[in-house]
Design an enzyme around this catalytic site. Structure first.
Site, PDB file in Angstrom:
ATOM      1  N   SER A 145       0.832  -1.200   0.000  1.00 55.84           N
ATOM      2  CA  SER A 145       0.000   0.000   0.000  1.00 55.84           C
ATOM      3  C   SER A 145       0.874   1.261   0.000  1.00 55.84           C
ATOM      4  O   SER A 145       1.664   1.445  -0.925  1.00 55.84           O
ATOM      5  CB  SER A 145      -0.938  -0.068   1.218  1.00 55.84           C
ATOM      6  OG  SER A 145      -1.990   0.840   1.112  1.00 55.84           O
ATOM      7  N   ASP A 204      -8.585  -5.264  -5.773  1.00 53.78           N
ATOM      8  CA  ASP A 204      -8.294  -4.055  -4.990  1.00 53.78           C
ATOM      9  C   ASP A 204      -9.105  -2.902  -5.578  1.00 53.78           C
ATOM     10  O   ASP A 204      -8.989  -2.589  -6.760  1.00 53.78           O
ATOM     11  CB  ASP A 204      -6.789  -3.764  -5.061  1.00 53.78           C
ATOM     12  CG  ASP A 204      -6.332  -2.746  -4.030  1.00 53.78           C
ATOM     13  OD1 ASP A 204      -7.075  -1.775  -3.755  1.00 53.78           O
ATOM     14  OD2 ASP A 204      -5.216  -2.908  -3.496  1.00 53.78           O
ATOM     15  N   HIS A 259      -7.841  -5.006  -1.346  1.00 53.92           N
ATOM     16  CA  HIS A 259      -6.626  -4.363  -0.863  1.00 53.92           C
ATOM     17  C   HIS A 259      -5.984  -5.147   0.282  1.00 53.92           C
ATOM     18  O   HIS A 259      -4.762  -5.189   0.400  1.00 53.92           O
ATOM     19  CB  HIS A 259      -6.937  -2.935  -0.417  1.00 53.92           C
ATOM     20  CG  HIS A 259      -5.706  -2.152  -0.112  1.00 53.92           C
ATOM     21  ND1 HIS A 259      -4.764  -1.859  -1.081  1.00 53.92           N
ATOM     22  CD2 HIS A 259      -5.213  -1.630   1.044  1.00 53.92           C
ATOM     23  CE1 HIS A 259      -3.764  -1.176  -0.544  1.00 53.92           C
ATOM     24  NE2 HIS A 259      -4.018  -1.028   0.747  1.00 53.92           N
TER      25      HIS A 259
END
Lengths: 343, 343
Positions: free
Chosen positions: B129, B285, B314
């Site tokens: 991320s 995601d 995600h």
């Protein structure tokens, strides 16, 4: 925008047991009812939409042609024109407005269609988003009446993810202390409404829509202009917060399986639909993704899945993108030419 | 959880011109630096993550094996352990904490790596991320140092849609009047934090994750239990609102093209990367969709796109799903066995 009629629902008892005394539906019609009442289209409204917000799909030369069809657009209970938190007198006013199910919406619309117009058959029910949910509900509640349905960008049962998306929308609005549990005064919780709008912004259009800066096609000059001008403007435009929350509850709890007689069995409810159906999710809709409608269609007997291609996401069904409008219009024309499911 | 070291950054001038006096990085290491300093892995933290939140990917027998590698985990500026709104004295405290770019993060981490350890080559930079964003930035800022990168569920430039998603997150938190522009007292804006958590919930996991009720695999007993127990609990767990907003700004403004020398040209920055790269977006995601990383890889010279399959969205990169962890670990092992981009 005030060219609507009022239908008195009288004492309207909801599925959950409240009674709205003196409830009413605001509605409008386009075209003329023919002699054998065979040219009826019902086109319910969407989340916060008003009847005039449906007009983009109605017109001469289009599938929903008022020269040919009698098109009824009933406003959803909760939308501010039909009975809603904002226009219901105490004690069921504002934060005390009762929970309205999608089933309740169709009970009210059925009364309108049968008692005012004496209609027994509906050639087509169609609608966007929550309008699609009402479309499915019409076909489940009144299989003997509905010849065809074309729900677009909506579902027969609100998915869990969709419910969660709406939790975010609701939480952003109610985090504003001005909201005061729904008992705000003349000053609305505009900070919360603007927050709600920004939350919604990421969901309404697809990732690719933003990547391509497609807001420019709508006349917005920057991302921030789109967020303020379109999104914040959208929710600040007379959309009463309690009305938004009433409709949100309806949406979160949408499920044709909760129609009386189906005992929560959504698949059985879908299987009971007789209408000839074209189901149109949008390819990149983030809260009504195509796979959900693929599932729905797999439980229906006379239904085609037809995905609206492109990057507009949920707003493919909003009437803002000419390509998507042409796609939907063409499908409606084709569907209206098919035999109805009751033939 | 307190087993970290502090590296004094001294007077740290940010890319935007503020100077944090007495700035510092909190970091920890795993394993031993070998004699020729050839076994270094840098593994930055993610949005609101702390160094211990990275430990799921480190262990004997795994690719990130501390018996073999010297693994440095620097905490992001803003995360509450390194210099942050919550621990910086006036006048740069709280709402006045300066804007920190991803470039700034890597300037600080580069000082740590070179000044404390005398490291000149890094075998691998990896991260989830925002950690992936820092991974890309390492490869662009120091192409002569970084042999390999493996960013997962993250991007070299925050997409516009991702930016909009974060606008919703931010708006929900700041709609709470207790937030008071960042000058809240000992009472935190917990209504806003809970709203933020509910907004985040719809984005963190995919539509299919919710459809399948996969929260049960994490031990949650209902959707509401997941929303309160996981999501609200996550953001109420010592995550200071100003810290969250500082990191959010960093995230929203992430772009390797803004590295000095590239003048906003993200594609040129990507083309300058020498590291051997495996780029791993997750299939579903919602804010770092695979097509964005397909674009990134198309501008890199020595990079493979390897999509993490499955429905965790995600959070495929969060270490909660054993299948996803095994997939990432296997890719890291393979990458570490490949020649570095500097050979």
């Amino acid at each position: 925008m005030n060219d609507h009629q009022i239908f008195d629902l009288g004492d309207f008892t909801t599925q959950h047991g409240a009674t709205l005394r003196g409830a009413f539906l605001a509605y409008t019609t386009y075209g003329e009812l023919n002699a054998d009442k065979s040219n009826v289209i019902v086109y319910p409204t969407w989340y916060s939409g008003r009847h005039w917000d449906n007009e983009w799909l109605i017109g001469r030369g289009m599938a929903l042609d008022p020269d040919q069809y009698f098109i009824i657009v009933p406003n959803m209970l909760g939308n501010g024109l039909s009975s809603s938190p904002s226009n219901t007198p105490a004690p069921y006013d504002r934060a005390r407005f009762p929970h309205i199910t999608v089933h309740d919406q169709i009970v009210a619309q059925h009364k309108l269609v049968t008692e005012v117009f004496g209609i027994e058959r509906i050639a087509l029910v169609t609608g966007w988003s929550m309008g699609a949910g009402q479309t499915y509900q019409w076909a489940v509640s009144h299989p003997e009446m509905v010849e065809r349905i074309a729900p677009f960008c909506g579902s027969p049962r609100t998915s869990i993810h969709n419910f969660v998306f709406l939790e975010g929308v609701k939480s952003a609005l109610t985090a504003d202390s001005v909201f005061a549990g729904g008992w705000y005064g003349e000053q609305w919780p505009t900070t919360g409404l603007r927050a709600l709008a920004r939350v919604y912004a990421g969901w309404g259009f697809s990732q690719a829509f933003y990547w391509e800066k497609s807001w420019e096609e709508l006349g917005y000059t920057s991302l921030e202009d789109f967020l303020v001008g379109f999104w914040e403007g959208f929710f600040l435009d007379g959309r009463d917060p309690n009305n938004l929350l009433a409709m949100l509850w309806t949406w979160q709890n949408g499920d044709v399986g909760r129609t009386p007689g189906f005992d929560g069995d959504t698949e059985a409810a879908l299987a009971s639909i007789k209408a000839t159906s074209i189901v149109m999710p949008a390819e990149k809709d983030l809260y009504f993704p195509p796979e959900d409608e693929e599932w729905a269609v797999s439980h229906m007997t006379n239904a085609e899945l037809r995905v609206i291609p492109g990057i507009w996401g949920h707003f493919a069904g909003h009437g803002s993108n000419p390509k998507d409008t042409a796609f939907i219009d063409a499908a409606l024309r084709e569907l209206l030419a098919k035999p109805g499911g009751l033939d």
